[in-house]
Design an enzyme around this catalytic site. Structure first.
Site, short mmCIF file in Angstrom:
data_model
loop_
_atom_site.label_atom_id
_atom_site.label_comp_id
_atom_site.label_asym_id
_atom_site.label_seq_id
_atom_site.Cartn_x
_atom_site.Cartn_y
_atom_site.Cartn_z
CD GLN A 87 -6.84 -4.65 3.94
OE1 GLN A 87 -7.78 -5.43 4.17
NE2 GLN A 87 -7.03 -3.38 3.68
CG HIS A 141 -1.91 0.96 1.40
ND1 HIS A 141 -1.66 2.25 1.82
CD2 HIS A 141 -3.24 0.89 1.18
CE1 HIS A 141 -2.81 2.91 1.86
NE2 HIS A 141 -3.79 2.12 1.47
CB CYS A 179 -3.78 3.18 -1.61
SG CYS A 179 -4.96 4.48 -1.30
CE LYS A 201 -7.32 -0.29 6.40
NZ LYS A 201 -8.03 0.10 5.19
N1 PMP Z 1 -1.71 -0.80 4.57
C1 PMP Z 1 -2.64 -1.56 3.99
C2 PMP Z 1 -2.26 -2.92 3.50
C3 PMP Z 1 -3.94 -1.09 3.86
O1 PMP Z 1 -4.87 -1.85 3.28
C4 PMP Z 1 -4.27 0.19 4.35
C5 PMP Z 1 -5.67 0.75 4.22
N2 PMP Z 1 -6.28 0.54 2.99
C6 PMP Z 1 -3.26 0.95 4.96
C7 PMP Z 1 -2.00 0.41 5.05
C8 PMP Z 1 -3.52 2.31 5.50
O2 PMP Z 1 -4.39 2.26 6.58
P1 PMP Z 1 -4.97 3.60 7.22
O3 PMP Z 1 -5.51 4.41 6.09
O4 PMP Z 1 -6.00 3.14 8.17
O5 PMP Z 1 -3.82 4.28 7.89
#
Ligand code: PMP
Length: 406
Positions: free
Chosen positions: A203, A123, A364, A226
């Protein structure tokens, strides 16, 4: 024990609303999960009964609130089996947790020319903080390539480790492909070379039991929203030996012991990394979410979700003319795909008209999209409250999408 799906669904009021005149089918749990009533209630109670700033007060409400906040930290500690409360830092979420490590660990332990290893399926929040460190300090970012099935090229990984590697930072589970990365092997191989490992658990924390001591990871990051908890709260687990050697990355109240214009000293762990008034309401909500998930049992949830995943994969496969992204033998919780000849955005928009929420786009993870040569995918991501009926609705929706696009 049978999985209490009706009871669970009843605890999430949002699941019984309709969207565009149709019952909501929510398959966007990878982006955020919904919040069950006990979690909302726990946060309501703070505001209604004992809201007060924590740690600094001698008065009753401040003490009650401080105790509830610290009890939430203990719930997190037990949930991930951290060895000590000193190792559990509240942050705003996974993104902030990784930025904390990039800043504070990066400041102390990574110098110009040193290397950080990430993977090609990360991500953006496990890429960009390292690129910022790269522009500040001139570090080198190395990337583990991704194979066609969405697994990491482990031979290449071993080749990337060098005497200059200062940190390996990888996702536990991919938010695009669902791949469960071999983090145990990654941690073991890195430790054999004295390299610490950060795991992005955004995740994973809601889908699989995590034991940071058994994993022996050096850092583990995740987000409350999450894990059926509130937004704005997350966790960084870090081994005490690193955290105590890392400088603070934000200054302000709470993180200090003594301040003078001559010399300021810092608070003990974990407060050294919690500058300012923390989101104590969010932390208490996260504690309630952990209670909720633990009462059902994460293993129980994981088994249920895996069955749902298998059912969904088989039903979607039967549609034909569909390309899946991520077919690793070890994968879970979400399915990324494209219908041949149909743009994911069009499919997502039409599904929404039918009350079905999926995510479309790059998720992302633009470098991963580039790797597969696509602009984005349709992603259906599952949570503990989803059902096979909802999967059937998704499949029926996709059939309609296809009819409409001829
Ligand atoms: N890492 C991963 C693998 C994610 O799926 C996400 C959220 N989609 C994030 C980091 C970022 O999480 P957050 O926006 O809650 O900081």
């Amino acid at each position: 024990m049978n999985y209490p799906i009706d009871k669970i669904r009843g605890d999430f009021p949002i699941l019984s609303r309709s969207v565009n005149g149709r019952p909501l089918v929510y398959f966007d749990n990878g982006a955020t999960t919904h919040t069950p009533e006990p979690v909302v209630r726990a946060m309501d109670e703070v505001y209604a009964d004992y809201n007060s700033n924590i740690h600094r007060g001698v008065h009753t409400l401040s003490n009650i609130c401080t105790e509830a906040f610290e009890a939430a930290r203990e719930k997190v500690r037990a949930f991930i089996n951290a060895g000590s409360l000193h190792e559990v830092i509240f942050t705003r979420g996974t993104t902030e947790s990784i930025n904390l490590v990039a800043n504070a660990f990066g400041e102390a332990f990574i110098q110009e020319g040193d290397e950080v290893v990430v993977s090609g399926l990360e991500h953006h929040s496990n890429i960009v903080p390292w690129q910022l460190l790269q522009s500040r300090k001139g570090i080198v970012l190395k990337v583990i390539p991704v194979m066609d099935d969405g697994t990491l090229n482990m031979d290449a990984f071993y080749g990337l480790l060098s005497e200059k590697t200062r940190l390996v930072a990888v996702a536990h589970i991919s938010n695009v492909l669902g791949t469960i990365n071999p983090i145990q092997e990654i941690i073991k191989a890195s430790h054999e070379r004295d390299i610490p490992v950060l795991i992005d658990g955004a995740q994973a924390i809601q889908h699989t039991p995590v034991d940071v001591q058994a994993l022996d990871c050096d850092f583990y990051a995740f987000s409350g929203h999450k894990l059926y908890g509130p937004t704005g709260i997350g966790v960084l687990y870090g081994k005490e030996k690193w955290l105590s050697a890392m400088p603070p990355w934000q200054g302000g109240g709470e993180m200090i012991q003594n301040v003078s214009f001559e010399k300021t000293t810092f608070n003990e762990l974990p407060y050294k990394f919690e500058a300012g008034t923390p989101d104590f309401v969010g932390a208490i909500g996260l504690g309630a979410a952990i209670d909720y998930v633990s009462d059902i049992g994460l293993k129980h949830i994981a088994n249920y979700e895996q069955e749902l995943f298998n059912y969904a994969f088989s039903r979607l496969s039967d549609l034909g003319k569909i390309t899946f992204y991520g077919t690793a033998p070890q994968r879970t919780s979400l399915i990324s795909f494209l219908l041949d000849g149909i743009h994911p955005f069009d499919a997502g928009t039409l599904l929404d008209k039918m009350g079905i929420a999926v995510r479309t786009g790059h998720h992302c993870a633009q470098p991963l999209m580039k790797r597969f040569g696509i602009p984005g995918t349709i992603r259906a991501s599952f949570g503990m409250y989803n059902t096979t009926h909802e999967v059937d609705a998704l499949v029926a929706g996709l059939v309609k999408v296809r009819q409409l696009f001829g």
